[in-house]
Each structure stands twice: as C-alpha cells, then as structure tokens.
Motif scaffolding. Structure first.
Motif, PDB file in Angstrom:
ATOM      1  N   THR A  18       0.814  -1.221   0.000  1.00 16.17           N
ATOM      2  CA  THR A  18       0.000   0.000   0.000  1.00 16.17           C
ATOM      3  C   THR A  18       0.846   1.268   0.000  1.00 16.17           C
ATOM      4  OG1 THR A  18      -0.177   0.055   2.416  1.00 16.17           O
ATOM      5  CG2 THR A  18      -1.876  -1.178   1.209  1.00 16.17           C
ATOM      6  N   ARG A  19       2.116   1.139   0.115  1.00 15.73           N
ATOM      7  CA  ARG A  19       3.021   2.294   0.187  1.00 15.73           C
ATOM      8  C   ARG A  19       3.104   3.061  -1.133  1.00 15.73           C
ATOM      9  NH1 ARG A  19       4.969   5.921   3.115  1.00 15.73           N
ATOM     10  NH2 ARG A  19       7.109   6.386   2.725  1.00 15.73           N
ATOM     11  N   VAL A  20       2.960   2.371  -2.256  1.00 17.73           N
ATOM     12  CA  VAL A  20       3.093   2.991  -3.580  1.00 17.73           C
ATOM     13  C   VAL A  20       1.780   2.796  -4.336  1.00 17.73           C
ATOM     14  CG1 VAL A  20       4.346   2.909  -5.770  1.00 17.73           C
ATOM     15  CG2 VAL A  20       5.575   2.518  -3.623  1.00 17.73           C
ATOM     16  N   PRO A  21       1.222   3.872  -4.915  1.00 13.29           N
ATOM     17  CA  PRO A  21      -0.013   3.731  -5.698  1.00 13.29           C
ATOM     18  C   PRO A  21       0.205   2.790  -6.889  1.00 13.29           C
ATOM     19  CG  PRO A  21       0.488   6.045  -5.281  1.00 13.29           C
ATOM     20  CD  PRO A  21       1.670   5.256  -4.831  1.00 13.29           C
ATOM     21  N   GLU A  22      -0.812   2.043  -7.214  1.00 12.01           N
ATOM     22  CA  GLU A  22      -0.709   1.026  -8.268  1.00 12.01           C
ATOM     23  C   GLU A  22      -0.260   1.600  -9.612  1.00 12.01           C
ATOM     24  OE1 GLU A  22      -3.385  -2.499 -10.243  1.00 12.01           O
ATOM     25  OE2 GLU A  22      -3.951  -1.696  -8.285  1.00 12.01           O
ATOM     26  N   HIS A  23      -0.686   2.809  -9.949  1.00 13.57           N
ATOM     27  CA  HIS A  23      -0.363   3.375 -11.261  1.00 13.57           C
ATOM     28  C   HIS A  23       1.116   3.750 -11.434  1.00 13.57           C
ATOM     29  CE1 HIS A  23      -1.073   7.088  -8.972  1.00 13.57           C
ATOM     30  NE2 HIS A  23      -0.332   7.693  -9.885  1.00 13.57           N
ATOM     31  N   VAL A  24       1.911   3.732 -10.381  1.00 15.92           N
ATOM     32  CA  VAL A  24       3.351   4.023 -10.527  1.00 15.92           C
ATOM     33  C   VAL A  24       4.236   2.830 -10.137  1.00 15.92           C
ATOM     34  CG1 VAL A  24       3.147   6.520 -10.294  1.00 15.92           C
ATOM     35  CG2 VAL A  24       3.476   5.119  -8.253  1.00 15.92           C
ATOM     36  N   ARG A  25       3.635   1.675  -9.957  1.00 20.18           N
ATOM     37  CA  ARG A  25       4.419   0.507  -9.543  1.00 20.18           C
ATOM     38  C   ARG A  25       5.352  -0.015 -10.628  1.00 20.18           C
ATOM     39  NH1 ARG A  25      -0.220  -2.443  -6.059  1.00 20.18           N
ATOM     40  NH2 ARG A  25      -0.292  -0.858  -4.425  1.00 20.18           N
ATOM     41  N   ASP A  26       5.241   0.504 -11.840  1.00 16.39           N
ATOM     42  CA  ASP A  26       6.220   0.145 -12.864  1.00 16.39           C
ATOM     43  C   ASP A  26       7.468   1.021 -12.744  1.00 16.39           C
ATOM     44  OD1 ASP A  26       4.798   2.413 -13.638  1.00 16.39           O
ATOM     45  OD2 ASP A  26       5.078   1.999 -15.775  1.00 16.39           O
ATOM     46  N   GLU A  27       7.414   2.033 -11.855  1.00 11.30           N
ATOM     47  CA  GLU A  27       8.537   2.942 -11.628  1.00 11.30           C
ATOM     48  C   GLU A  27       9.194   2.744 -10.269  1.00 11.30           C
ATOM     49  OE1 GLU A  27       7.370   6.984 -12.353  1.00 11.30           O
ATOM     50  OE2 GLU A  27       5.999   6.343 -13.920  1.00 11.30           O
ATOM     51  N   ILE A  28       8.434   2.327  -9.296  1.00 13.92           N
ATOM     52  CA  ILE A  28       8.958   2.132  -7.936  1.00 13.92           C
ATOM     53  C   ILE A  28       8.048   1.169  -7.186  1.00 13.92           C
ATOM     54  CG2 ILE A  28       7.730   4.154  -7.051  1.00 13.92           C
ATOM     55  CD1 ILE A  28      10.110   4.560  -5.101  1.00 13.92           C
ATOM     56  N   ARG A  29       8.645   0.359  -6.365  1.00 11.03           N
ATOM     57  CA  ARG A  29       7.903  -0.554  -5.491  1.00 11.03           C
ATOM     58  C   ARG A  29       8.572  -0.551  -4.122  1.00 11.03           C
ATOM     59  NH1 ARG A  29       8.208  -4.945  -9.978  1.00 11.03           N
ATOM     60  NH2 ARG A  29      10.017  -5.551  -8.774  1.00 11.03           N
ATOM     61  N   VAL A  30       7.814  -0.894  -3.120  1.00  5.84           N
ATOM     62  CA  VAL A  30       8.354  -1.132  -1.783  1.00  5.84           C
ATOM     63  C   VAL A  30       8.027  -2.582  -1.467  1.00  5.84           C
ATOM     64  CG1 VAL A  30       8.260  -0.513   0.655  1.00  5.84           C
ATOM     65  CG2 VAL A  30       8.100   1.274  -1.088  1.00  5.84           C
ATOM     66  N   GLU A  31       9.063  -3.344  -1.135  1.00  5.12           N
ATOM     67  CA  GLU A  31       8.906  -4.768  -0.860  1.00  5.12           C
ATOM     68  C   GLU A  31       9.563  -5.097   0.472  1.00  5.12           C
ATOM     69  OE1 GLU A  31      10.715  -6.671  -4.230  1.00  5.12           O
ATOM     70  OE2 GLU A  31       9.051  -6.147  -5.561  1.00  5.12           O
ATOM     71  N   VAL A  32       9.331  -6.297   0.922  1.00  5.43           N
ATOM     72  CA  VAL A  32       9.962  -6.749   2.162  1.00  5.43           C
ATOM     73  C   VAL A  32      10.686  -8.062   1.896  1.00  5.43           C
ATOM     74  CG1 VAL A  32       7.867  -7.906   3.003  1.00  5.43           C
ATOM     75  CG2 VAL A  32       9.635  -7.220   4.621  1.00  5.43           C
ATOM     76  N   ASP A  33      11.925  -8.134   2.367  1.00  6.02           N
ATOM     77  CA  ASP A  33      12.688  -9.378   2.348  1.00  6.02           C
ATOM     78  C   ASP A  33      12.545 -10.018   3.723  1.00  6.02           C
ATOM     79  OD1 ASP A  33      13.511  -8.882  -0.208  1.00  6.02           O
ATOM     80  OD2 ASP A  33      15.570  -8.350   0.317  1.00  6.02           O
ATOM     81  N   VAL A  34      12.208 -11.290   3.730  1.00  3.86           N
ATOM     82  CA  VAL A  34      11.971 -12.009   4.981  1.00  3.86           C
ATOM     83  C   VAL A  34      13.164 -12.917   5.261  1.00  3.86           C
ATOM     84  CG1 VAL A  34      10.421 -13.603   6.182  1.00  3.86           C
ATOM     85  CG2 VAL A  34       9.496 -11.959   4.520  1.00  3.86           C
ATOM     86  N   ALA A  35      13.744 -12.780   6.453  1.00  3.77           N
ATOM     87  CA  ALA A  35      14.841 -13.635   6.905  1.00  3.77           C
ATOM     88  C   ALA A  35      14.389 -14.353   8.174  1.00  3.77           C
ATOM     89  CB  ALA A  35      16.092 -12.804   7.162  1.00  3.77           C
TER      90      ALA A  35
END
Length: 114
Positions: A18-35
């Motif tokens: 939900t951090r990045v609006p869907e219409h710009v997800r081809d330019e930037i994303r926020v993801e989480v790496d799980v360890a």
C-alpha cells in the motif's frame, strides 16, 4: 519457514504493497525481504537505461525490523551509507509491529526515506 510471527510478516507485506499507488508501480515498489529473525524493507526501481531492459530491478534497503523470540518484541533499525544497520532509538522495542511501521512512514528525522 522463519521464526517470525506470520501475522506480523503479513502486516509488513500489506504495508509495503500500500506504500506505492498502483499506477506508478512500474517505476517504484516497496517490498519486504523475509529472513529468519528480521524483515528488511526495500525500495525497488527498474533498470535506469533502455539497454538494461530485462535486467533485474535495483533493490535498496530502507529499514530493518528485528524480532526477538524470547521477549516477543520487535526493534527498528536504520541503514547508514555503508549499508550497515543501526538501532533506531527514538522508538522503544514493541510487540506491536504497526508502531514501527508508523515510525518508518512518519520518518521524523528523514533517516529512512531521505
């Protein structure tokens, strides 16, 4: 499978989506790496130049949230310019991961998002 609470991992994954609006997800994303003991929030961007098309997105760590199983508490860490993490001491360790996500989003010191 990690030693992390599954509900909290899901909360962070949902927060990242939900951090990045869907219409710009081809330019930037926020993801989480799980360890095994921590979650790392990553800012992801596509290749810079056209000839890099098809290349993997760049992934840059923003924050780390570490879980201590014996206490059931989460702690927040910030990343320095050498990509090393340090305890963020402006919020205490907490059992409520949303408190830490709120601090990352609020970013009162501009240490996470700049």
């Amino acid at each position: 499978m990690t030693g992390l609470p599954e509900m909290d991992v899901a909360r962070v994954q949902r927060w990242c989506r939900t951090r990045v609006p869907e219409h710009v997800r081809d330019e930037i994303r926020v993801e989480v790496d799980v360890a095994d003991r921590h979650l790392t929030i990553m800012e992801c961007r596509p290749p810079w130049q056209d000839e890099e098309a098809g290349s993997e997105w760049s992934r840059f760590p923003i924050a780390r949230i570490r879980f201590t199983k014996t206490t059931g508490l989460w702690e927040l860490f910030w990343r320095d310019r050498h990509l090393r993490f340090h305890l963020y001491d402006l919020v205490p360790a907490t059992a409520t991961i949303e408190d830490l996500l709120s601090e990352v989003e609020r970013d009162p010191t501009a240490i996470f998002w700049g």
